[in-house]
Design an enzyme around this catalytic site. Structure first.
Site, PDB file in Angstrom:
ATOM      1  CE  LYS A 179      11.105   5.636  -5.519  1.00 41.58           C
ATOM      2  NZ  LYS A 179      11.368   4.765  -4.213  1.00 41.58           N
TER       3      LYS A 179
ATOM      4  NE  ARG B 165      12.062  -1.860  -6.047  1.00 44.84           N
ATOM      5  CZ  ARG B 165      11.616  -1.032  -7.127  1.00 44.84           C
ATOM      6  NH1 ARG B 165      11.936   0.323  -7.201  1.00 44.84           N
ATOM      7  NH2 ARG B 165      10.594  -1.554  -7.907  1.00 44.84           N
TER       8      ARG B 165
HETATM    9  N1  PMM Z   1      10.113   2.024  -4.837  1.00 43.95           N
HETATM   10  C1  PMM Z   1       9.055   1.684  -5.775  1.00 43.95           C
HETATM   11  C2  PMM Z   1       8.706   0.219  -5.722  1.00 43.95           C
HETATM   12  N2  PMM Z   1       9.431  -0.607  -4.695  1.00 43.95           N
HETATM   13  N3  PMM Z   1      10.554  -1.009  -3.045  1.00 43.95           N
HETATM   14  C3  PMM Z   1      11.588  -0.693  -2.155  1.00 43.95           C
HETATM   15  N4  PMM Z   1      12.043  -1.477  -1.034  1.00 43.95           N
HETATM   16  N5  PMM Z   1      11.942   0.603  -1.961  1.00 43.95           N
HETATM   17  C4  PMM Z   1      11.475   1.521  -3.067  1.00 43.95           C
HETATM   18  O1  PMM Z   1      12.084   2.693  -2.944  1.00 43.95           O
HETATM   19  C5  PMM Z   1      10.617   0.998  -3.856  1.00 43.95           C
HETATM   20  C6  PMM Z   1      10.108  -0.146  -4.027  1.00 43.95           C
HETATM   21  C7  PMM Z   1       8.547   2.735  -6.743  1.00 43.95           C
HETATM   22  O2  PMM Z   1       9.357   2.501  -7.785  1.00 43.95           O
HETATM   23  P1  PMM Z   1       8.996   1.979  -9.224  1.00 43.95           P
HETATM   24  O3  PMM Z   1       7.773   2.148  -9.396  1.00 43.95           O
HETATM   25  O4  PMM Z   1       9.854   2.562 -10.431  1.00 43.95           O
HETATM   26  O5  PMM Z   1       9.308   0.447  -9.137  1.00 43.95           O
END
Ligand code: PMM
Length: 295
Positions: free
Chosen positions: A223, A263
């Site tokens: 991030k 995650r």
């Molecule tokens: N961040 C993203 C997408 N989904 N879900 C949860 N529970 N927590 C997060 O911090 C989160 C998420 C954004 O990241 P991506 O676009 O790389 O999936």
């Protein structure tokens, strides 16, 4: 150790922080958009993450990067459902990353075992009812609004206190709608309506989130707050693909602080890091659980 109710037994029994591998079936996610946009490559990616040590995989079909526009429900379902179906049929524990109850419902029918909702139920009033009747683990993230306008919502006097209070409100609203609180996992929502200093502040106080009595999931992978920290001499943020070592460092620290799961986009290093953290926690406090809320 504290795991959410409804988790498959093989994962509920795992005595350490879990690693959730990210499978984004999107053309525009911030770090991997377009990498796995067809079913075959998304499924292959989910399988590869599992071989690297992912305990579960999180399949999403809508980018939530800052400023992202929404896709239609039909398009989101078209992207995720075949991937969920194939990965679940292969025996993986699959979570669906969606804010829409109809997509979540179809994904559960296709074999998903968890719902990961970045809005914590705030984007779709029907989500709580679905989760309540399905009885599956439900990740409720701290969220203040859709991605298109969320940067303008990063306004806090005391970010830790406000995130904790807003997550408690979400939890109360979910329970009022019939959701079993034991199924809920909370997530601070790093980077969502948060400037870097806000993400660091909440990450530094996972204990305050854990005090809400629910397992906590941390999504720091690649991030922007990591990119900002590691900016070059000219102030240019570190590119997303070069934030992996920092992501692993956060995994180790979050797991050591008692996170239930992380995650991440790349799994192997985090799979090692959670084991290091579990060993350390076990040594530091033999009487306490290695993962979950403080014992
Ligand atoms: N961040 C993203 C997408 N989904 N879900 C949860 N529970 N927590 C997060 O911090 C989160 C998420 C954004 O990241 P991506 O676009 O790389 O999936």
């Amino acid at each position: 150790m504290k795991a959410p109710r409804g988790l498959p037994a093989e994962l509920a029994a795992v005595d350490r922080c879990l690693v959730m591998g990210v499978v984004n079936v999107t053309p525009d996610s911030f770090s991997d958009g377009g990498d796995h946009f067809d079913v075959e490559s998304a499924v292959a990616h989910g399988m590869a993450l599992t071989r690297e040590g992912a305990d579960l995989v999180d399949v999403g079909g809508e980018s939530t990067r800052p400023g992202a526009a929404r896709v239609t429900s039909a398009e989101e379902a078209r992207r995720v459902l075949p991937v969920v179906r194939e990965l679940a049929a292969a025996g993986l524990v699959v979570s669906v990353d969606t804010m829409r109850s109809e997509v979540a419902e179809a994904a559960l029918d296709a074999g998903a075992g968890l719902v990961n909702d970045v809005s914590g139920g705030a984007a779709d009033p029907a989500m709580a009812k679905l989760v309540a009747s399905a009885g599956v683990p439900y990740v409720a993230m701290h969220w203040r609004g859709h991605s298109a306008g969320m940067d303008a919502l990063a306004d806090y006097r005391d970010v830790v206190a406000e995130v904790v209070a807003e997550l408690q409100q979400r939890l109360d609203a979910l329970v009022a709608a019939g959701v079993d609180p034991q199924t809920v996992v909370l997530d601070p929502g790093l980077g969502f309506a948060k400037r870097p200093e806000h993400s660091w502040a909440v990450l530094a106080r996972l204990d305050a989130l854990l005090a809400l009595g629910r397992p906590v999931l941390v999504g720091a992978s690649r991030k922007g707050f990591l990119g900002t920290l590691l900016a070059d001499g000219a102030g240019q943020p570190r590119p997303t693909a070069m934030r992996e070592d920092a992501t692993t460092a956060v995994t180790a620290l979050a797991a050591a602080a008692g996170a239930w799961a992380v995650r991440v986009h790349q799994v192997a290093a985090s799979a090692d890091a959670v084991r290091v953290a579990a060993r350390l926690r076990g040594s530091a406090s033999p009487a306490g659980g290695p993962c979950g809320v403080p014992s």
